[in-house]
Design a protein around this motif. Structure first.
Motif, PDB file in Angstrom:
ATOM      1  N   THR A   1       3.007 -52.983 -88.405  1.00 23.03           N
ATOM      2  CA  THR A   1       1.833 -52.805 -88.798  1.00 23.03           C
ATOM      3  C   THR A   1       1.387 -51.715 -88.050  1.00 23.03           C
ATOM      4  OG1 THR A   1       0.768 -54.124 -87.139  1.00 23.03           O
ATOM      5  CG2 THR A   1       1.225 -55.133 -89.183  1.00 23.03           C
ATOM      6  N   LYS A   2       0.077 -50.937 -88.357  1.00 22.50           N
ATOM      7  CA  LYS A   2      -0.379 -49.724 -87.523  1.00 22.50           C
ATOM      8  C   LYS A   2      -0.467 -50.016 -86.210  1.00 22.50           C
ATOM      9  CE  LYS A   2      -2.732 -48.115 -91.814  1.00 22.50           C
ATOM     10  NZ  LYS A   2      -2.467 -49.373 -92.634  1.00 22.50           N
ATOM     11  N   ALA A   3      -1.069 -51.124 -86.081  1.00 22.65           N
ATOM     12  CA  ALA A   3      -1.527 -51.756 -84.413  1.00 22.65           C
ATOM     13  C   ALA A   3      -0.205 -52.007 -83.831  1.00 22.65           C
ATOM     14  CB  ALA A   3      -2.428 -53.195 -84.697  1.00 22.65           C
ATOM     15  N   GLU A   4       0.811 -52.585 -84.517  1.00 25.58           N
ATOM     16  CA  GLU A   4       1.984 -52.742 -83.676  1.00 25.58           C
ATOM     17  C   GLU A   4       2.745 -51.303 -83.456  1.00 25.58           C
ATOM     18  OE1 GLU A   4       3.480 -57.007 -85.368  1.00 25.58           O
ATOM     19  OE2 GLU A   4       3.968 -55.380 -86.417  1.00 25.58           O
ATOM     20  N   ALA A   5       2.639 -50.281 -84.440  1.00 21.69           N
ATOM     21  CA  ALA A   5       2.991 -49.051 -84.001  1.00 21.69           C
ATOM     22  C   ALA A   5       2.592 -48.366 -82.917  1.00 21.69           C
ATOM     23  CB  ALA A   5       3.007 -48.050 -85.383  1.00 21.69           C
ATOM     24  N   LYS A   6       1.243 -48.481 -82.865  1.00 24.33           N
ATOM     25  CA  LYS A   6       0.358 -47.863 -81.608  1.00 24.33           C
ATOM     26  C   LYS A   6       0.959 -48.664 -80.261  1.00 24.33           C
ATOM     27  CE  LYS A   6      -3.929 -46.695 -79.955  1.00 24.33           C
ATOM     28  NZ  LYS A   6      -3.961 -47.455 -78.681  1.00 24.33           N
ATOM     29  N   ASP A   7       1.003 -49.933 -80.438  1.00 23.47           N
ATOM     30  CA  ASP A   7       1.451 -50.997 -79.223  1.00 23.47           C
ATOM     31  C   ASP A   7       2.888 -50.580 -78.874  1.00 23.47           C
ATOM     32  OD1 ASP A   7      -0.824 -52.143 -78.905  1.00 23.47           O
ATOM     33  OD2 ASP A   7      -0.207 -54.058 -79.862  1.00 23.47           O
ATOM     34  N   TRP A   8       3.789 -50.167 -79.703  1.00 22.96           N
ATOM     35  CA  TRP A   8       5.146 -49.731 -79.441  1.00 22.96           C
ATOM     36  C   TRP A   8       5.237 -48.302 -78.621  1.00 22.96           C
ATOM     37  CZ3 TRP A   8       9.076 -52.545 -78.419  1.00 22.96           C
ATOM     38  CH2 TRP A   8       9.326 -53.499 -79.397  1.00 22.96           C
ATOM     39  N   GLN A   9       4.381 -47.572 -79.040  1.00 25.03           N
ATOM     40  CA  GLN A   9       4.408 -46.254 -78.347  1.00 25.03           C
ATOM     41  C   GLN A   9       4.221 -46.737 -77.092  1.00 25.03           C
ATOM     42  OE1 GLN A   9       1.072 -44.217 -80.486  1.00 25.03           O
ATOM     43  NE2 GLN A   9       2.433 -43.211 -81.841  1.00 25.03           N
ATOM     44  N   ARG A  10       3.065 -47.344 -76.510  1.00 28.23           N
ATOM     45  CA  ARG A  10       2.787 -47.615 -75.308  1.00 28.23           C
ATOM     46  C   ARG A  10       3.832 -48.566 -74.585  1.00 28.23           C
ATOM     47  NH1 ARG A  10       1.250 -46.000 -70.592  1.00 28.23           N
ATOM     48  NH2 ARG A  10       0.166 -47.524 -69.188  1.00 28.23           N
ATOM     49  N   ALA A  11       4.633 -49.445 -75.248  1.00 30.87           N
ATOM     50  CA  ALA A  11       5.426 -50.450 -74.697  1.00 30.87           C
ATOM     51  C   ALA A  11       6.747 -49.905 -74.133  1.00 30.87           C
ATOM     52  CB  ALA A  11       5.956 -51.549 -75.715  1.00 30.87           C
ATOM     53  N   LEU A  12       7.206 -48.483 -74.637  1.00 34.70           N
ATOM     54  CA  LEU A  12       8.420 -47.681 -74.173  1.00 34.70           C
ATOM     55  C   LEU A  12       8.068 -47.153 -72.891  1.00 34.70           C
ATOM     56  CD1 LEU A  12       9.145 -46.139 -77.685  1.00 34.70           C
ATOM     57  CD2 LEU A  12      10.099 -48.265 -76.619  1.00 34.70           C
ATOM     58  N   ASP A  13       9.385 -47.248 -72.169  1.00 36.37           N
ATOM     59  CA  ASP A  13       9.349 -46.390 -70.834  1.00 36.37           C
ATOM     60  C   ASP A  13       9.809 -44.896 -70.911  1.00 36.37           C
ATOM     61  OD1 ASP A  13       9.261 -48.424 -68.650  1.00 36.37           O
ATOM     62  OD2 ASP A  13      10.619 -49.635 -69.977  1.00 36.37           O
ATOM     63  N   VAL A  14      10.389 -44.560 -72.262  1.00 36.22           N
ATOM     64  CA  VAL A  14      10.725 -43.265 -72.391  1.00 36.22           C
ATOM     65  C   VAL A  14      10.429 -43.135 -74.170  1.00 36.22           C
ATOM     66  CG1 VAL A  14      12.243 -41.328 -72.549  1.00 36.22           C
ATOM     67  CG2 VAL A  14      11.993 -42.770 -70.460  1.00 36.22           C
ATOM     68  N   PHE A  15       9.700 -42.198 -74.466  1.00 36.86           N
ATOM     69  CA  PHE A  15       9.696 -41.857 -75.969  1.00 36.86           C
ATOM     70  C   PHE A  15      10.625 -40.754 -76.255  1.00 36.86           C
ATOM     71  CE2 PHE A  15       7.926 -40.657 -80.022  1.00 36.86           C
ATOM     72  CZ  PHE A  15       7.492 -41.768 -80.445  1.00 36.86           C
ATOM     73  N   VAL A  16      11.540 -40.939 -77.224  1.00 35.41           N
ATOM     74  CA  VAL A  16      12.515 -40.082 -77.669  1.00 35.41           C
ATOM     75  C   VAL A  16      12.222 -39.563 -78.963  1.00 35.41           C
ATOM     76  CG1 VAL A  16      15.288 -39.597 -77.674  1.00 35.41           C
ATOM     77  CG2 VAL A  16      14.017 -41.287 -76.118  1.00 35.41           C
ATOM     78  N   VAL A  17      12.610 -38.182 -79.048  1.00 28.69           N
ATOM     79  CA  VAL A  17      12.555 -37.449 -80.467  1.00 28.69           C
ATOM     80  C   VAL A  17      13.632 -36.559 -80.387  1.00 28.69           C
ATOM     81  CG1 VAL A  17      11.100 -35.990 -81.937  1.00 28.69           C
ATOM     82  CG2 VAL A  17       9.702 -37.431 -80.107  1.00 28.69           C
ATOM     83  N   PRO A  18      14.564 -36.975 -80.810  1.00 33.25           N
ATOM     84  CA  PRO A  18      16.102 -36.258 -80.867  1.00 33.25           C
ATOM     85  C   PRO A  18      16.496 -35.630 -82.267  1.00 33.25           C
ATOM     86  CG  PRO A  18      16.570 -38.713 -81.530  1.00 33.25           C
ATOM     87  CD  PRO A  18      14.973 -38.589 -81.372  1.00 33.25           C
TER      88      PRO A  18
END
Length: 625
Positions: A492-509
Motif C-alpha cells: 500500500t502507499k502507507a507501507e511504501a512510505k514506511d519502508w522508506q523510513r525503515a531502511l538503513d540505506v536506500f539504494v538506487v543502482p
C-alpha cells in the motif's frame, strides 16, 4: 502519502464489465501471450506463482503455455534451454514449425528478441498465424513498416486470420499516428468552432490536467507526483481538475472505479465507455471530444499535460479551439524508455525516430515546457535541435509534501508498525533496499550481486512489483542469497512510505541508459526527506539530487563491487550514515517541497493566462484583425 477521498461519482457496473470483456477479447485475439503475462502481473505474486506451476509443467507438449509458466516462476534458465532445443531440433512437420512460432511469441513477450529471431528465421510461407507473429517481432524492434508488410502479405494471399486482419488495421493506424495523424475537432464542432473561440470565458484560477493514470487506482511515481503537484495547487486556492486517458482505470482491472473522484481537493474525471474505438485515431478523437466537453463544463483558464506526445496532441487541439494556453510537462522521453529494453539498433528504428520527432513537434507548440531537472532540459534541447533551448525550459523538480515536514519517526517504531517479521525481515537487522518498480533499468540485479558480498547481518529488501521480479528471485537463489533478499511485492502507499523510513540505506543502482541519465527519481527525494542515506548510481539526473559525500554516496553504474563497498562503508560507520541522512533531509526541505514547485507553476500559469486574456481582448476590439 495519505489520501483524503470523497465518494462523489457513480460506478457504472454494466458499462465497466462490457469494457473489460471487450478489452480482454481484443488482446486475446491480437497478442494472447502478452495478455497472459499482463494478467499474471495484476494478480498477487504468490497467486500467479502458484497458478504458473501447471503451466510450466506443460512445456514438453504445450511450449507456448509452458514457456510462459517458466518465466512467471522465474525459471528463465530452463526457458533459455527450451528456446535452444527448439532451434536445434529439425522442423519437418507443420506442428514443429507451429511449436517454434508459439515459442517465438513467448520470447518476444519476455524481451528475448534474439531467440524470437532464431525461432522465426525458417518459418515456412503460408504457416497459419505466422504473419501476426512476424509482425509482432518487427513491431517490437520498431520496424513498423516491415510489421505492416508482413500482415499485408498474409491478407493479400488469403491466409490471414480474422485476428491478423484486425491487427493490420490497428498497426496501420498506430503507425500513421507516429507520422503525423492528430486529433481534429473541426468535424465534431462544425460551425460551432468559430463561436467557441470568440465566446469561451475561462474561470480564473482554474486548471485542468490531462494524465495517463492517477491515484487512487495507481501508486506509481508518475501518479504520486501528479497528485502531489495538483493537491498543492488546490491548497494554494486553485480549482483543480484532472482527466485520465480513455479506458483508465477500468482496463487495468478497477471495475469498481467511479466516474469521478475528489481527492485532497482535486477532482479526477474518467472516460470509461462500454467499448473503446478499435483504432488509435478513434481513441484519440474520443479523448479530444471528451476533454472539450469537460472544458466547457469546468471552464479552465489553462490546460496542463504530461508526456507523452499523444496527451500533448489532444491538449494542444482543445487549447487551440478555446484560445487558452497549455503546458507540457516532460517527465521523461518515453522513446528512450522504450529503447532501453531493446537492442541498441532500436534507436535507429522507424518507431524511435518518429517517436522523438513527434515529441519535438509538440514541445515546439506548447506555450510552456517544464522538466524535472537540468539533464532532462538538455535532452529537450537535443531532440528539438535547439528550437526549445535549455534556458527556456522551466524546472519543476520532484519534491515532497507536508507529510514529510514532521520529524521522521524512529526507525524501530516504523519497523514495529510494519511488522517486518511477516516478510521474514529482522526488526533489529541492518536493512538495505529500495522502493521501486521492479524493472530491468533499475539495476536490481547489481543490488543482488552486491548482497553476495555482504556479511549475513545485512538484509536486502526490494519493495515493489514489476516484470523483472521472477528473474531477480532466480538470481538470488543461484547466488545463494535468497534467504537474505526479501521481495515484498506490491504494498500500500502507507507501507511504501514506511519502508522508506525503515531502511538503513536506500539504494538506487540504476543502469546507465538514456532514460536513467535524464530522469531524476522521486524516490530519492522521498528517501532524503526521510533522513535515510542514499547510495545511487553516478548518473547526470541523480547527481542533481545526491551530492557525493554530503547527502549520499555515488557509485559507478553497473558495478556491484563498488555498490557493495559503499554500503559496507555506511554499515561500518553509522555516524557517517546518520550525517548523510540528516544532510539529505535538510536539503530536500529547503529546496524540494511541493508547495514551492506549485507556487512556481502557478506563477507561470498567471503569466500565460494574463497574456491570453490580453490577446482575446485585442481580438474582440479588432475583430477583423
Amino acid at each position: 502519502m495519505t489520501l483524503s477521498a470523497e465518494p462523489v461519482g457513480k460506478i457504472h457496473w454494466g458499462r465497466h464489465l462490457r469494457l473489460v470483456l471487450s478489452t480482454a477479447l481484443e488482446h486475446v485475439g491480437t497478442d494472447p501471450v502478452v495478455f497472459g503475462l499482463q494478467v499474471s502481473r495484476r494478480l498477487p505474486s504468490s497467486l500467479s506463482y502458484r497458478l504458473a506451476r501447471p503451466l510450466a509443467a506443460a512445456h514438453p507438449w504445450a511450449p507456448g503455455m509452458g514457456g510462459l509458466g517458466l518465466h512467471i516462476r522465474g525459471r528463465d534458465d530452463e526457458l533459455e534451454e527450451l528456446f535452444d532445443r527448439a532451434v536445434r531440433e529439425p522442423a519437418v512437420l507443420r506442428r514443429d514449425h507451429q511449436r517454434r512460432r508459439r515459442l517465438a511469441e513467448v520470447a518476444q513477450a519476455v524481451d528475448a528478441v534474439d531467440h524470437a529471431f532464431r525461432l522465426t528465421a525458417e518459418l515456412p510461407g503460408g504457416l497459419r498465424r505466422s504473419a501476426g507473429t512476424l509482425a509482432r517481432r518487427d513491431w517490437y524492434l520498431g520496424d513498423m513498416g516491415s510489421a505492416v508488410e508482413n500482415l499485408q502479405r498474409g491478407w493479400l494471399s488469403g491466409r490471414a486470420t480474422r485476428a491478423e486482419k484486425r491487427q493490420l488495421l490497428r498497426l496501420v493506424d498506430e503507425r500513421a499516428q507516429f507520422h503525423g495523424t492528430a486529433p481534429d475537432l473541426r468535424s465534431f464542432l462544425g460551425s460551432d468552432e468559430n463561436q467557441l473561440a470568440g465566446t469561451y470565458q475561462p474561470q480564473p484560477q482554474t486548471v485542468l490536467h490531462v494524465l495517463t493514470n492517477s491515484v487512487p487506482h495507481t501508486s506509481s511515481g508518475y501518479a504520486l507526483r501528479s497528485h502531489a503537484l495538483l493537491s498543492a495547487q488546490a491548497r494554494a486556492g486553485w480549482d483543480v481538475h484532472a482527466m485520465t486517458r480513455p479506458g483508465y482505470p477500468v482496463q487495468v482491472g478497477r471495475i469498481q472505479a467511479r466516474d469521478q473522484d475528489v481527492i485532497d481537493g482535486v477532482t479526477y474525471h474518467r472516460i470509461n465507455p462500454g467499448r473503446l474505438p478499435e483504432t488509435a485515431t478513434g481513441r484519440l478523437d474520443l479523448f479530444a471530444r471528451e476533454l472539450m466537453v469537460r472544458c466547457l463544463l469546468t471552464r479552465p483558464a489553462v490546460l496542463h499535460t504530461t508526456t507523452h506526445f499523444v496527451n500533448a496532441m489532444v491538449v494542444g487541439e482543445v487549447a487551440r479551439v478555446l484560445g487558452i494556453p497549455w503546458v507540457y510537462e516532460v517527465r521523461g522521453q518515453l522513446a528512450d524508455t522504450w529503447a532501453s529494453r531493446r537492442p541498441a539498433a532500436a534507436e535507429a528504428s522507424e518507431r524511435y525516430l518518429s517517436f522523438t520527432g513527434r515529441e519535438a513537434q509538440v514541445l515546439r507548440q506548447a506555450d510552456d515546457v517544464a522538466a524535472l531537472g537540468g539533464a532532462m532540459a538538455e535532452r529537450i534541447e537535443e531532440i528539438t535541435h535547439g528550437a526549445v533551448r535549455v534556458g527556456d525550459v522551466r524546472l519543476a523538480p520532484n519534491a515532497v509534501g507536508p507529510e514529510y515536514e514532521a520529524e521522521p519517526e524512529p526507525v524501530a517504531d516504523v519497523r514495529r508498525r510494519l511488522s517486518t517479521d511477516r516478510w521474514s525481515v529482522p526488526d533489529a537487522g541492518f536493512l538495505v533496499g529500495t522502493v521501486t518498480s521492479v524493472v530491468d533499468y533499475e539495476g536490481l540485479d547489481d543490488l543482488i550481486r552486491a548482497t553476495a558480498r555482504w556479511p549475513e547481518g545485512i538484509t536486502t529488501v526490494i519493495v515493489g512489483e514489476g516484470t523483472a521480479r521472477p528473474g531477480l528471485q532466480e538470481l538470488a537463489r543461484q547466488l545463494g542469497v535468497a534467504d537474505r533478499v526479501v521481495f515484498t511485492g506490491r504494498v500500500t502507499k502507507a507501507e511504501a512510505k514506511d519502508w522508506q523510513r525503515a531502511l538503513d540505506v536506500f539504494v538506487v543502482p540504476r543502469r546507465d541508459r538514456a532514460v536513467t541519465r535524464a530522469v531524476t527519481p522521486l524516490k530519492i527525494v522521498e528517501a532524503g526527506a526521510s533522513a535515510i542515506p542514499v547510495v545511487a548510481s553516478r548518473l547526470p539526473a541523480i547527481q542533481e539530487t545526491v551530492r557525493h559525500g554530503v547527502t549520499g554516496l555515488l557509485v559507478p553504474p553497473e558495478n556491484p563491487a563498488e555498490l557493495a563497498d559503499a554500503v559496507l562503508q555506511l554499515w561500518a560507520d553509522r555516524g557517517l550514515a546518520h550525517r548523510l541522512g540528516r544532510a539529505g533531509r535538510d536539503a530536500v526541505l529547503r529546496d524540494r517541497t511541493w508547495s514551492a514547485v506549485a507556487a512556481g507553476t502557478i506563477g507561470r500559469y498567471d503569466q500565460l493566462t494574463s497574456a491570453a486574456s490580453r490577446e482575446r481582448g485585442g481580438h474582440r476590439e479588432h475583430p477583423t484583425g
